[in-house]
Design an enzyme around this catalytic site. Structure first.
Site, PDB file in Angstrom:
ATOM      1  N   GLY A 167       2.648  -1.093   4.366  1.00 59.33           N
ATOM      2  CA  GLY A 167       2.704   0.329   4.034  1.00 59.33           C
ATOM      3  C   GLY A 167       4.153   0.766   3.851  1.00 59.33           C
ATOM      4  O   GLY A 167       4.755   0.577   2.790  1.00 59.33           O
ATOM      5  N   GLY A 168       4.736   1.318   4.907  1.00 62.25           N
ATOM      6  CA  GLY A 168       6.083   1.898   4.847  1.00 62.25           C
ATOM      7  C   GLY A 168       7.106   1.012   4.154  1.00 62.25           C
ATOM      8  O   GLY A 168       7.848   1.471   3.268  1.00 62.25           O
TER       9      GLY A 168
ATOM     10  N   GLU B 161      -7.121   4.861   7.808  1.00 59.52           N
ATOM     11  CA  GLU B 161      -6.878   6.281   7.506  1.00 59.52           C
ATOM     12  C   GLU B 161      -8.083   6.897   6.797  1.00 59.52           C
ATOM     13  O   GLU B 161      -8.331   8.089   6.908  1.00 59.52           O
ATOM     14  CB  GLU B 161      -5.593   6.419   6.668  1.00 59.52           C
ATOM     15  CG  GLU B 161      -4.354   6.170   7.532  1.00 59.52           C
ATOM     16  CD  GLU B 161      -3.163   5.609   6.796  1.00 59.52           C
ATOM     17  OE1 GLU B 161      -3.130   5.630   5.559  1.00 59.52           O
ATOM     18  OE2 GLU B 161      -2.243   5.123   7.492  1.00 59.52           O
TER      19      GLU B 161
ATOM     20  N   SER C 122       2.977  -2.162  10.527  1.00 53.64           N
ATOM     21  CA  SER C 122       4.409  -2.275  10.839  1.00 53.64           C
ATOM     22  C   SER C 122       4.992  -3.650  10.528  1.00 53.64           C
ATOM     23  O   SER C 122       5.856  -4.136  11.262  1.00 53.64           O
ATOM     24  CB  SER C 122       4.687  -1.880  12.295  1.00 53.64           C
ATOM     25  OG  SER C 122       4.357  -0.519  12.486  1.00 53.64           O
TER      26      SER C 122
ATOM     27  N   ASN D  82       0.880  -1.177   0.000  1.00 59.92           N
ATOM     28  CA  ASN D  82       0.000   0.000   0.000  1.00 59.92           C
ATOM     29  C   ASN D  82       0.916   1.225   0.000  1.00 59.92           C
ATOM     30  O   ASN D  82       1.471   1.586   1.027  1.00 59.92           O
ATOM     31  CB  ASN D  82      -0.870  -0.054   1.268  1.00 59.92           C
ATOM     32  CG  ASN D  82      -1.730   1.185   1.433  1.00 59.92           C
ATOM     33  OD1 ASN D  82      -1.804   2.027   0.537  1.00 59.92           O
ATOM     34  ND2 ASN D  82      -2.377   1.303   2.586  1.00 59.92           N
ATOM     35  N   TRP D  83       1.074   1.807  -1.173  1.00 62.02           N
ATOM     36  CA  TRP D  83       2.045   2.914  -1.304  1.00 62.02           C
ATOM     37  C   TRP D  83       1.525   4.219  -0.710  1.00 62.02           C
ATOM     38  O   TRP D  83       2.272   5.189  -0.600  1.00 62.02           O
ATOM     39  CB  TRP D  83       2.415   3.122  -2.786  1.00 62.02           C
ATOM     40  CG  TRP D  83       3.186   1.999  -3.399  1.00 62.02           C
ATOM     41  CD1 TRP D  83       3.505   0.796  -2.819  1.00 62.02           C
ATOM     42  CD2 TRP D  83       3.760   1.965  -4.725  1.00 62.02           C
ATOM     43  NE1 TRP D  83       4.229   0.016  -3.706  1.00 62.02           N
ATOM     44  CE2 TRP D  83       4.387   0.711  -4.878  1.00 62.02           C
ATOM     45  CE3 TRP D  83       3.772   2.862  -5.795  1.00 62.02           C
ATOM     46  CZ2 TRP D  83       5.039   0.338  -6.056  1.00 62.02           C
ATOM     47  CZ3 TRP D  83       4.417   2.498  -6.969  1.00 62.02           C
ATOM     48  CH2 TRP D  83       5.054   1.241  -7.093  1.00 62.02           C
ATOM     49  N   LYS D  84       0.259   4.251  -0.389  1.00 66.08           N
ATOM     50  CA  LYS D  84      -0.374   5.466   0.172  1.00 66.08           C
ATOM     51  C   LYS D  84      -0.095   6.682  -0.721  1.00 66.08           C
ATOM     52  O   LYS D  84       0.060   6.533  -1.933  1.00 66.08           O
ATOM     53  CB  LYS D  84       0.052   5.671   1.627  1.00 66.08           C
ATOM     54  CG  LYS D  84      -0.204   4.414   2.481  1.00 66.08           C
ATOM     55  CD  LYS D  84      -0.142   4.646   3.950  1.00 66.08           C
ATOM     56  CE  LYS D  84      -0.387   3.333   4.685  1.00 66.08           C
ATOM     57  NZ  LYS D  84      -0.393   3.479   6.135  1.00 66.08           N
TER      58      LYS D  84
ATOM     59  N   GLU E 224      -5.830  -4.782  10.435  1.00 64.85           N
ATOM     60  CA  GLU E 224      -4.801  -3.771  10.653  1.00 64.85           C
ATOM     61  C   GLU E 224      -5.106  -3.005  11.937  1.00 64.85           C
ATOM     62  O   GLU E 224      -5.876  -2.034  11.915  1.00 64.85           O
ATOM     63  CB  GLU E 224      -4.764  -2.786   9.482  1.00 64.85           C
ATOM     64  CG  GLU E 224      -4.406  -3.418   8.164  1.00 64.85           C
ATOM     65  CD  GLU E 224      -3.766  -2.391   7.230  1.00 64.85           C
ATOM     66  OE1 GLU E 224      -2.646  -2.622   6.791  1.00 64.85           O
ATOM     67  OE2 GLU E 224      -4.397  -1.344   6.978  1.00 64.85           O
TER      68      GLU E 224
ATOM     69  N   GLY F  80       2.153   2.228  10.957  1.00 61.95           N
ATOM     70  CA  GLY F  80       3.150   3.298  10.866  1.00 61.95           C
ATOM     71  C   GLY F  80       3.842   3.617  12.178  1.00 61.95           C
ATOM     72  O   GLY F  80       4.512   4.638  12.296  1.00 61.95           O
TER      73      GLY F  80
ATOM     74  N   HIS G 261      -9.690   1.362   4.761  1.00 59.21           N
ATOM     75  CA  HIS G 261      -8.435   1.505   5.509  1.00 59.21           C
ATOM     76  C   HIS G 261      -8.694   2.452   6.677  1.00 59.21           C
ATOM     77  O   HIS G 261      -9.467   3.401   6.554  1.00 59.21           O
ATOM     78  CB  HIS G 261      -7.344   2.058   4.575  1.00 59.21           C
ATOM     79  CG  HIS G 261      -5.994   2.038   5.223  1.00 59.21           C
ATOM     80  ND1 HIS G 261      -5.628   2.953   6.171  1.00 59.21           N
ATOM     81  CD2 HIS G 261      -4.947   1.193   5.074  1.00 59.21           C
ATOM     82  CE1 HIS G 261      -4.396   2.672   6.577  1.00 59.21           C
ATOM     83  NE2 HIS G 261      -3.959   1.612   5.931  1.00 59.21           N
TER      84      HIS G 261
HETATM   85  P1  PGA Z   1       2.578   0.256   7.762  1.00 58.54           P
HETATM   86  O1  PGA Z   1       1.147   0.505   7.086  1.00 58.54           O
HETATM   87  O2  PGA Z   1       3.133  -1.021   7.187  1.00 58.54           O
HETATM   88  O3  PGA Z   1       3.386   1.464   7.374  1.00 58.54           O
HETATM   89  O4  PGA Z   1       2.367   0.165   9.239  1.00 58.54           O
HETATM   90  C1  PGA Z   1       0.254  -0.559   6.827  1.00 58.54           C
HETATM   91  C2  PGA Z   1      -1.011  -0.016   6.221  1.00 58.54           C
HETATM   92  O5  PGA Z   1      -1.446   1.077   6.626  1.00 58.54           O
HETATM   93  O6  PGA Z   1      -1.595  -0.628   5.308  1.00 58.54           O
END
Ligand code: PGA
Length: 252
Positions: A236-237, A101, A215, A8-10, A171, A177, A99
């Site tokens: 994500g990251g 967010e 994470s 997930n490149w956001k 999640e 994050g 998600h």
């Molecule tokens: P993260 O994000 O790996 O940076 O914790 C995961 C996500 O939000 O899908």
């Protein structure tokens, strides 16, 4: 079941950085023998970069594409929205929905998630439905109640009648994050609970992938990915670095 490793490149990167990231991903994935027999690889770039990323993958058909959201409407006067059928047209096969967010910063309810997922299904996309509790909810011991409610209200009829495919991503909000992933034991307990809940709603609950996200990094991927009912990761990251993303895939 074959695991799914999803990036997930956001909202990150320039067009050039997205092209360079996908080139590195393809390069590592195609030189790691047997990798794609063991897991499916999916990348979810920002909407505007999907076309360029797909072009950069020409000749590497194994890689799957997805988006990070879609409209809850089919089409029409919805300025700024992107429909599920537009994503399909851009060769996406997955869409991430609900998600945290989006739930948190865009006031997205589970009912919206279910509507989006049903349009995704009508367009022929697989919906990755995200669920997760906050730190406070876990502190109060309410995590199962929260996840059960999110699942109940986010899974669309099209998944209940078996006409559309879903993947669930667990999640925990406190893990996204932050560098603090769930422990393998937390993941085991919650993924088993999600599997049980799925039995109530969908045919063949045992065949639905339940991803862990929050994470996940090269150094904790192996222990998380080997937990029962953890059928892959939503990353994500660490998906913004091709080496780290591929190390996680190799941990499968
Ligand atoms: P993260 O994000 O790996 O940076 O914790 C995961 C996500 O939000 O899908």
């Amino acid at each position: 079941m074959k695991k799914l490793i999803a990036g997930n490149w956001k909202m990150n990167g320039t067009l050039e950085e997205s092209r360079s990231l996908i080139a590195d991903v393809i390069n590592s994935a195609s030189t790691t023998s047997g990798l794609l027999d063991k897991c499916d690889l999916l990348v979810c770039p920002p909407f505007l970069h999907i076309g360029a990323v797909r072009h950069a993958c020409y000749g590497f058909a194994e890689l799957k594409f997805g988006a990070q959201d879609c409209s809850r409407h089919e089409n029409g006067a919805h300025t700024g929205d992107i429909s599920a059928s537009m994503l399909k047209d851009s060769k996406c096969s997955y869409v991430i929905l609900g998600h945290s967010e989006r739930r948190q910063f865009h006031a997205e309810t589970s009912e919206f998630v279910a509507r989006k997922a049903s349009w995704a299904h009508k367009a022929g996309l697989e919906a990755i439905i995200c669920v997760g509790e906050t730190h406070q909810e876990r502190e109060n011991g309410h995590q199962n109640k929260i996840i059960a409610e999110q699942l109940k209200n986010s899974i669309p009829l099209t998944a209940k009648d078996g006409s559309g495919a879903i993947t669930i991503a667990y999640e925990p909000v406190w893990a996204i994050g932050t560098g603090n992933s769930a422990t393998p034991e937390d993941a085991r307990t919650m993924h088993a609970f999600i599997r049980e809940e799925l039995e109530k709603y969908v045919p063949d609950a045992s065949k639905i992938r339940i991803l862990y996200g929050g994470s996940m990094k090269p150094d904790n991927a192996a222990e998380l990915l080997h937990v029962e009912n953890v059928d892959g990761g939503l990353i994500g990251g660490a998906s913004l670095n091709a080496k780290d993303f591929l190390k996680i895939a190799k941990a499968v």
